[in-house]
Design an enzyme around this catalytic site. Sequence first.
Site, mmCIF file in Angstrom:
data_model
loop_
_atom_site.group_PDB
_atom_site.id
_atom_site.type_symbol
_atom_site.label_atom_id
_atom_site.label_comp_id
_atom_site.label_asym_id
_atom_site.label_seq_id
_atom_site.Cartn_x
_atom_site.Cartn_y
_atom_site.Cartn_z
ATOM 1 N N ASP A 15 2.156 -3.194 0.317
ATOM 2 C CA ASP A 15 1.681 -2.563 -0.792
ATOM 3 C C ASP A 15 2.886 -3.731 -1.799
ATOM 4 O OD1 ASP A 15 -0.308 -1.358 0.665
ATOM 5 O OD2 ASP A 15 1.103 0.065 0.676
ATOM 6 N N GLU A 222 -9.316 -0.327 -3.880
ATOM 7 C CA GLU A 222 -8.371 -0.182 -3.468
ATOM 8 C C GLU A 222 -7.362 -0.936 -4.239
ATOM 9 O OE1 GLU A 222 -6.488 1.932 0.065
ATOM 10 O OE2 GLU A 222 -6.731 -0.030 1.182
HETATM 11 O O1 FUB Z 1 -0.511 1.677 2.307
HETATM 12 C C1 FUB Z 1 -1.439 3.331 1.971
HETATM 13 C C2 FUB Z 1 -2.399 2.417 1.661
HETATM 14 O O2 FUB Z 1 -3.228 1.389 2.524
HETATM 15 C C3 FUB Z 1 -2.242 1.311 0.264
HETATM 16 O O3 FUB Z 1 -1.825 2.950 -1.019
HETATM 17 C C4 FUB Z 1 -3.599 1.478 0.197
HETATM 18 O O4 FUB Z 1 -3.206 0.138 -0.720
HETATM 19 C C5 FUB Z 1 -3.542 0.465 1.452
HETATM 20 O O5 FUB Z 1 -2.845 -0.704 1.042
#
Ligand code: FUB
Length: 323
Positions: A15, A222
Amino acid sequence: MKQREPLVKHIFTADPSAHVFNDKIYVYPSHDLAHDGEDDDEGGEYVMEDYHVLSLDNLDADCVDNGEALHMKDVPWVDKQMWAPDCVCKDGKYYLYFPARDHDGIFRIGVAVSDSPVGPFKADDSYIPGSKSIDPAVLIDDDGRAYLYNGGLWGGQLEKWMTGSFVKDPEEIPADAAALGPYVAELSDDMKTFKEDPVMVQILDENGEPIKAGDEDRRYFEGPWMHKYNGLYYLSYSTGTTHYIVYATGTDPKGPFTYRGRILEPVIGWTTHHSIVEYHGKWYLFYHDCELSGGINHRRTVKYTEMKYNPDGTIQTIFPYDK
Ligand code: FUB
């Protein structure tokens, strides 16, 4: 630092939010722990507890791990799962925004401050009032106004807020209904509170219609990121279940945005998450994959690669394993 190679190998990182501060590149990743637990649809395998800031003096230099910048034991409101962070600089102070589950199991966004881009950061005792869900990304616009974008489906709990309050088991969104988008809220001058209630960003198709929930190749899942190129706002994000990084453009930081295309084809591993930064006149995509761990979804590694625009402002799609 070679393109499409791990920035660091001694810890698992994911991320990445990349920024240039004082002509150096700083990367704010999540720190994946190498446990042996199982995957689930709520993201229970992502059990991160702290943040390390990575830095590069320039793109030829080795990447430096600057050590622990913030640990959840020092943040009273956090119970677990410190996920994807971002950091911005305002008036010489560095503000780290991070999501985590509070003691009721609800994801919120917190803020922590430092005089240095690598920390240590001191977190506020409580999360940002009115914050919900995951994956904060902050744009400080040319006029100095700061906007926080965030949100994620499934484990990120975005659909649990559809009614305006938290619903543990929400109704499924019909495939032909408008998809949910990320939230956006302008930050107050103190950078620690919202100036207004977060509103949901609209992402439209080529006909000006909202992208549908069933359009999994294009709908928001996301990992939002916002950057500006030639005066246009570029909202990019992950499509989750179909594993693309895609983008939409608009003329207002709060949208609406029109879907334009793909930036990154799927990487090894389930999640795909990115950031975009300009450095010395070129543009770079920071992202993660699970190549180093042999495909274990919660053992991810941050990489970067150059990203190119076409003359009409569209972005050339990146195929992550092409040489
Ligand atoms: O790293 C945990 C979660 O996985 C992140 O918040 C999302 O964007 C995905 O990458």
